[in-house]
Design a protein around this motif. Structure first.
Motif, short mmCIF file in Angstrom:
data_model
loop_
_atom_site.label_atom_id
_atom_site.label_comp_id
_atom_site.label_asym_id
_atom_site.label_seq_id
_atom_site.Cartn_x
_atom_site.Cartn_y
_atom_site.Cartn_z
N SER A 52 -0.78 24.87 -56.45
CA SER A 52 -0.71 25.34 -57.84
C SER A 52 -0.31 26.81 -57.92
O SER A 52 0.03 27.30 -59.00
CB SER A 52 -2.07 25.12 -58.53
OG SER A 52 -3.05 26.01 -58.03
N THR A 64 -10.88 27.98 -56.59
CA THR A 64 -11.55 27.07 -57.51
C THR A 64 -12.99 27.53 -57.66
O THR A 64 -13.51 28.31 -56.85
CB THR A 64 -11.55 25.62 -56.97
OG1 THR A 64 -12.34 25.58 -55.78
CG2 THR A 64 -10.13 25.17 -56.64
N LYS A 88 -13.60 18.94 -62.30
CA LYS A 88 -12.96 20.12 -62.91
C LYS A 88 -13.17 21.39 -62.09
O LYS A 88 -12.32 22.29 -62.10
CB LYS A 88 -13.48 20.34 -64.34
CG LYS A 88 -12.98 19.32 -65.36
CD LYS A 88 -11.46 19.42 -65.53
CE LYS A 88 -10.97 18.42 -66.58
NZ LYS A 88 -9.49 18.49 -66.73
N GLU A 145 -10.44 22.51 -59.47
CA GLU A 145 -9.11 22.91 -59.93
C GLU A 145 -9.09 24.41 -60.17
O GLU A 145 -10.09 25.01 -60.55
CB GLU A 145 -8.75 22.17 -61.22
CG GLU A 145 -8.75 20.65 -61.07
CD GLU A 145 -8.60 19.94 -62.41
OE1 GLU A 145 -8.47 20.65 -63.44
OE2 GLU A 145 -8.65 18.70 -62.43
N GLU A 187 -4.29 21.48 -52.88
CA GLU A 187 -3.86 21.50 -54.28
C GLU A 187 -4.04 22.88 -54.93
O GLU A 187 -3.15 23.34 -55.66
CB GLU A 187 -4.60 20.43 -55.09
CG GLU A 187 -4.16 19.01 -54.75
CD GLU A 187 -2.68 18.75 -55.06
OE1 GLU A 187 -2.06 19.52 -55.84
OE2 GLU A 187 -2.12 17.79 -54.50
#
Length: 639
Positions: free
Chosen positions: A368, A575, A633, A636, A364
């Motif tokens: 992104s 991240t 969180k 991400e 992910e």
């Protein structure tokens, strides 16, 4: 040990027929109560012999009753716990068919546990049987030809015994006069099993039994408690032990501390334009390891010259958490940044991943930033639940052997060759990697066990003194596969040099091969580490297609650091969690449950600060894998 298991197996088959013969012949000479007492005595003997068969598989070199190893109380509890299952089987199938079935199932389970334990050093777990593909691997692929032949012959022998029993004495139809008794037995068995299922933690606690503990080898638990108690006890085990201080507040506190520390030491990255974002290729090379670390082996030539060169310039050793198997756990470490060293031994974390609301991984964060993510595996899709797991991770496509174009093998009947999957990879990049950067995650199969056919890889004598080594022929055969991989890697990198987009390759072996246990018992490793550490060090390197000389932070690395390292190396946004794993890597380059290594691969003691780093790491991993995901969180990419 196999012969011992067969003797117990044949004993039960003989007891079944002779017992039936005795009861048939004496039915008019003795009272019904006496004959029933003999029948239940035989049932007890079946239970004890089957228990001994299962328990003995954890002690391959022990030739006395296992009661002396696990203790009287554990042995009695082993018998008691099995009684409800036996009653249930007797109730539905009757005494003769029930005991025949139980003997067959016990023998298969026992042989499978023995073979897995001797090959991988790990016993069977309940989750080994959660997938039909994994059952195939455990019961068949893992059993070498000689042992499979013995198993088949034994099953044929018992089938012949039962068939003779049917022909001579017994109708297989259920006698109507026994239905009340059998219904009662089945009901008692079912109720008892339900009671045990909901109360086994209290029962185990009463007997002071720990089915699995963090920081304790699972093999030791199986040997202390016995196979049956540990096998059943692990059925309700989580893959991690909950931290004593786990709560929303403690997780929030850890997240704040991690975030503040990362903000203080990390500088903002310059945004890369799309054309600068590199392809990232992960190659999990099945059972790839540097065999020249075996001290006793003498060589006619270097079997892996290309990979040796890359290990020396931009690689080293991967400190794998596994030995001889459990590929998916190493893969899970690499993709997620989580560590198997925080989990219960033997638990396959992909089982848990399928149940997660959010399954963090490298995918992910890359998507992104404009990446496409493709998984490529030259074997079956269903294995280790990869289809479901890759969807959870966010892969847009999963290509297995069914969808592949290239299916060449090294020889008929073996797995798809590394040369074939590498060709597939190059074509994928040429076809789909022109517009957007790609994460290509590859898992190979070429060097997977068994290593028993002289024609599997061809036969070049790389090992000069193979006759002098225990199982030297098997070792040399396996090395022929590594040599083929080395040639295929060289061709792959040559092809990737022509790709215009910057491209990184991360190559690593998942674990040492499942060679016969006797080989490892007699071999010593020519490294600066103790033998236990050396059995977990596989080959690893990083390479870039523009010829840039890459530096690695240490000579040995744990797989959970790879995702954070490649993100930082590529100039991509990490991240906060990936930043944290990179920070921990600089302090503790490699570790397992009991050993911590410095940058040179030497053992080290942790400072108090380093212990706190791992405690936070553990807490966050537990929260995301088994907790409430309060820390989601930091997985991400911040915009």
């Amino acid at each position: 040990m196999i012969v011992f298991l067969i003797l117990l197996f044949v004993f039960n088959g003989t007891l079944l027929i002779t017992g039936r013969w005795f009861l048939y012949k004496q039915k008019d000479k003795f009272s019904t109560i006496f004959l029933k007492s003999i029948q239940w005595l035989m049932n007890g003997i079946f239970l004890i012999v089957n228990s001994e068969l299962l328990l003995s598989t954890m002690y391959p070199n022990t030739y006395h009753p296992v009661i002396f190893e696990i203790g009287v109380s554990n042995f009695i509890l082993t018998l008691i716990i099995q009684i409800p299952f036996y009653l249930l089987i007797y109730g539905f199938l009757g005494f003769y068919i029930g005991n025949a079935l139980l003997t067959v199932l016990t023998f298969i389970l026992g042989v499978s546990n023995y073979v897995k334990f001797t090959l991988q050093g790990l016993p069977l777990f309940i989750w080994d049987f959660l997938s039909s593909k994994m059952v195939t691997d455990v019961l068949f692929n893992m059993v070498l030809k000689e042992q499979l032949l013995i198993t088949i012959l034994s099953l044929i022998l018992l089938t012949a015994m039962i068939w003779g029993l049917k022909k001579l004495f017994y109708s297989w139809h259920f006698p109507t006069e026994n239905w009340k008794l059998r219904g009662t037995l089945a009901a008692i068995g079912c109720i008892s099993m339900v009671f045990f299922f909901f109360n086994f933690e209290q029962i185990y606690s009463k007997f002071n039994i720990q089915a699995a503990e963090y920081n304790k080898p699972i093999q030791k638990s199986y040997q202390e408690n016995g196979f049956v108690l540990s096998f059943l006890g692990n059925s309700n085990q989580h893959g991690m032990v909950m931290p004593a201080n786990y709560s929303k507040e403690t997780v929030a506190e850890a997240v704040t501390e991690i975030k503040n520390k990362m903000d203080a030491i990390n500088k903002p990255k310059v945004e890369l334009i799309k054309e600068q974002r590199p392809n990232i290729i992960f190659i999990l090379s099945e059972a790839f390891w540097d065999p020249t670390t075996i001290k006793e082996a003498e060589w006619t030539q270097d079997p892996i010259p290309t990979i040796h060169g890359l290990m020396e310039t931009s690689g080293g050793y991967l400190f794998s958490p596994e030995f001889g198997g459990s590929t998916a756990n190493v893969e899970w470490n690499v993709l997620t940044g989580f560590s198997s060293n925080f989990t219960i031994d033997g638990y396959i974390q992909y089982n848990r991943t399928t149940q997660l609301k959010q399954a963090p991984s490298i995918v992910e964060p890359l998507k992104s930033q404009g990446y496409q993510a493709i998984a490529l595996h030259d074997y079956q899709k269903e294995y280790y639940y990869r289809t479901e797991v890759y969807k959870k991770f966010g892969f847009s496509e999963f290509i297995s052997e069914t969808e592949m174009t290239h299916h060449d093998t090294n020889n008929i009947g073996t797995y798809i060759s590394d040369a074939s999957i590498f060709k597939e990879a190059v074509e994928l990049i040429d076809k789909k990697g022109k517009d957007n950067p790609m994460l290509l995650h590859m898992i190979t199969m070429q060097n997977h066990y068994p290593y028993t056919s002289n024609s599997k890889f061809g036969q070049i004598d790389y090992v000069k003194n193979k006759e002098a080594l225990v199982d030297g022929d098997q070792f040399n055969l396996y090395i022929n596969g590594l040599a083929d991989t080395d040639k295929a890697v060289k061709e792959l990198l040559t092809s990737l040099e022509k790709v215009k987009r910057p491209t990184y390759v991360v190559f690593y072996g998942d674990h040492l091969p499942s060679l016969n246990n006797e080989f490892y018992e007699h071999a010593t490793f020519n490294t600066n580490q103790n033998q236990v550490v050396a059995k977990h060090e596989t080959s690893y390197f990083v390479w870039k297609n523009d010829g840039e000389k890459l530096e690695v932070p240490s000579e040995v690395i744990s797989p959970n650091y790879i995702a954070g390292d490649i993100m930082e190396r590529s100039g991509l946004h990490q991240t906060i969690f990936q930043q944290y794993t990179t920070y921990v890597q600089n302090k503790i380059p490699a570790f397992n449950k009991r050993v911590y290594l410095d940058k040179k691969g030497n053992s080290k003691k942790l400072t108090n600060d380093e212990e706190e780093l791992l405690d936070r790491y553990y807490l966050i991993q537990y929260d995301m894998m088994y907790g409430e995901q309060y820390s989601s969180k930091i997985f991400e990419v911040e915009s």
